[in-house]
Scaffold this motif. Structure first.
Motif, mmCIF file in Angstrom:
data_model
loop_
_atom_site.group_PDB
_atom_site.id
_atom_site.type_symbol
_atom_site.label_atom_id
_atom_site.label_comp_id
_atom_site.label_asym_id
_atom_site.label_seq_id
_atom_site.Cartn_x
_atom_site.Cartn_y
_atom_site.Cartn_z
ATOM 1 N N ARG A 114 -86.290 102.397 34.967
ATOM 2 C CA ARG A 114 -87.035 102.454 33.707
ATOM 3 C C ARG A 114 -87.533 103.875 33.455
ATOM 4 O O ARG A 114 -87.453 104.381 32.341
ATOM 5 C CB ARG A 114 -88.189 101.457 33.740
ATOM 6 C CG ARG A 114 -89.096 101.483 32.534
ATOM 7 C CD ARG A 114 -88.385 100.998 31.296
ATOM 8 N NE ARG A 114 -89.255 101.108 30.143
ATOM 9 C CZ ARG A 114 -89.168 100.328 29.098
ATOM 10 N NH1 ARG A 114 -88.260 99.388 29.041
ATOM 11 N NH2 ARG A 114 -89.987 100.496 28.091
ATOM 12 N N ARG A 115 -88.044 104.514 34.513
ATOM 13 C CA ARG A 115 -88.522 105.895 34.365
ATOM 14 C C ARG A 115 -87.380 106.829 33.975
ATOM 15 O O ARG A 115 -87.555 107.701 33.133
ATOM 16 C CB ARG A 115 -89.159 106.371 35.654
ATOM 17 C CG ARG A 115 -90.518 105.793 35.891
ATOM 18 C CD ARG A 115 -91.054 106.285 37.191
ATOM 19 N NE ARG A 115 -92.486 106.371 37.147
ATOM 20 C CZ ARG A 115 -93.225 106.640 38.189
ATOM 21 N NH1 ARG A 115 -92.657 106.898 39.350
ATOM 22 N NH2 ARG A 115 -94.531 106.684 38.082
ATOM 23 N N TRP B 79 -84.670 106.004 32.366
ATOM 24 C CA TRP B 79 -84.318 105.682 30.984
ATOM 25 C C TRP B 79 -85.316 106.313 30.011
ATOM 26 O O TRP B 79 -84.931 106.900 29.016
ATOM 27 C CB TRP B 79 -84.273 104.160 30.813
ATOM 28 C CG TRP B 79 -83.888 103.738 29.437
ATOM 29 C CD1 TRP B 79 -82.632 103.670 28.898
ATOM 30 C CD2 TRP B 79 -84.782 103.299 28.401
ATOM 31 N NE1 TRP B 79 -82.691 103.217 27.605
ATOM 32 C CE2 TRP B 79 -83.995 102.996 27.270
ATOM 33 C CE3 TRP B 79 -86.163 103.158 28.325
ATOM 34 C CZ2 TRP B 79 -84.546 102.545 26.089
ATOM 35 C CZ3 TRP B 79 -86.704 102.696 27.134
ATOM 36 C CH2 TRP B 79 -85.898 102.410 26.039
ATOM 37 N N GLU B 80 -86.626 106.192 30.326
ATOM 38 C CA GLU B 80 -87.640 106.784 29.467
ATOM 39 C C GLU B 80 -87.528 108.304 29.424
ATOM 40 O O GLU B 80 -87.705 108.912 28.371
ATOM 41 C CB GLU B 80 -89.048 106.384 29.959
ATOM 42 C CG GLU B 80 -89.385 104.937 29.735
ATOM 43 C CD GLU B 80 -90.684 104.537 30.384
ATOM 44 O OE1 GLU B 80 -91.256 105.314 31.190
ATOM 45 O OE2 GLU B 80 -91.173 103.433 30.086
ATOM 46 N N TYR C 244 -85.452 110.134 26.865
ATOM 47 C CA TYR C 244 -85.983 110.169 25.505
ATOM 48 C C TYR C 244 -87.259 111.008 25.393
ATOM 49 O O TYR C 244 -87.631 111.395 24.299
ATOM 50 C CB TYR C 244 -86.261 108.762 24.998
ATOM 51 C CG TYR C 244 -84.989 107.946 24.938
ATOM 52 C CD1 TYR C 244 -84.050 108.180 23.935
ATOM 53 C CD2 TYR C 244 -84.712 106.988 25.906
ATOM 54 C CE1 TYR C 244 -82.865 107.457 23.892
ATOM 55 C CE2 TYR C 244 -83.521 106.269 25.848
ATOM 56 C CZ TYR C 244 -82.608 106.517 24.855
ATOM 57 O OH TYR C 244 -81.440 105.806 24.812
ATOM 58 N N MET C 245 -87.863 111.277 26.534
ATOM 59 C CA MET C 245 -89.109 112.035 26.529
ATOM 60 C C MET C 245 -88.882 113.520 26.798
ATOM 61 O O MET C 245 -89.815 114.295 26.823
ATOM 62 C CB MET C 245 -90.068 111.465 27.595
ATOM 63 C CG MET C 245 -90.447 110.006 27.366
ATOM 64 S SD MET C 245 -91.326 109.720 25.829
ATOM 65 C CE MET C 245 -92.819 110.597 26.126
#
Length: 91
Positions: free
Chosen positions: A81-82, A84-85, A88-89
């Motif tokens: 999840r990190r 994946w985030e 985008y960050m």
């Protein structure tokens, strides 16, 4: 992790940040974050769902107190999840 609710993801993050927290410790952390009361009827069924999905293990500290820890799969899911985030960050 895509099939979890935001609340369930928050539960995973709280459990990962504490050492074998019991339900009330998890509840206190989430109440501080959400700035409102978390009812037992919301907390424990969601913890049970995470246990059923193999993301969290539930142990027994004594007759009245359970504790929770992430499984390897739970840690992998958080890491994924990190990642994946982060795409985008801009991290």
């Amino acid at each position: 992790m895509h099939d979890l609710t935001g609340f369930q993801r928050d539960l995973l993050y709280v459990i990962s940040g504490l050492e074998e927290p019991h339900g009330l410790a998890i509840k206190d952390e989430l109440e501080e974050y959400y700035e409102k009361e978390i009812h037992h009827g919301r907390l424990y069924p969601n913890l049970d769902t995470l246990v059923e999905k193999g993301l969290v293990e539930k142990g027994q500290r004594d007759r009245r107190t359970n504790f929770y820890t992430l499984t390897r799969r739970g840690r992998r899911e958080i890491e994924a999840r990190r990642d994946w985030e982060a795409q985008y960050m801009g991290e």
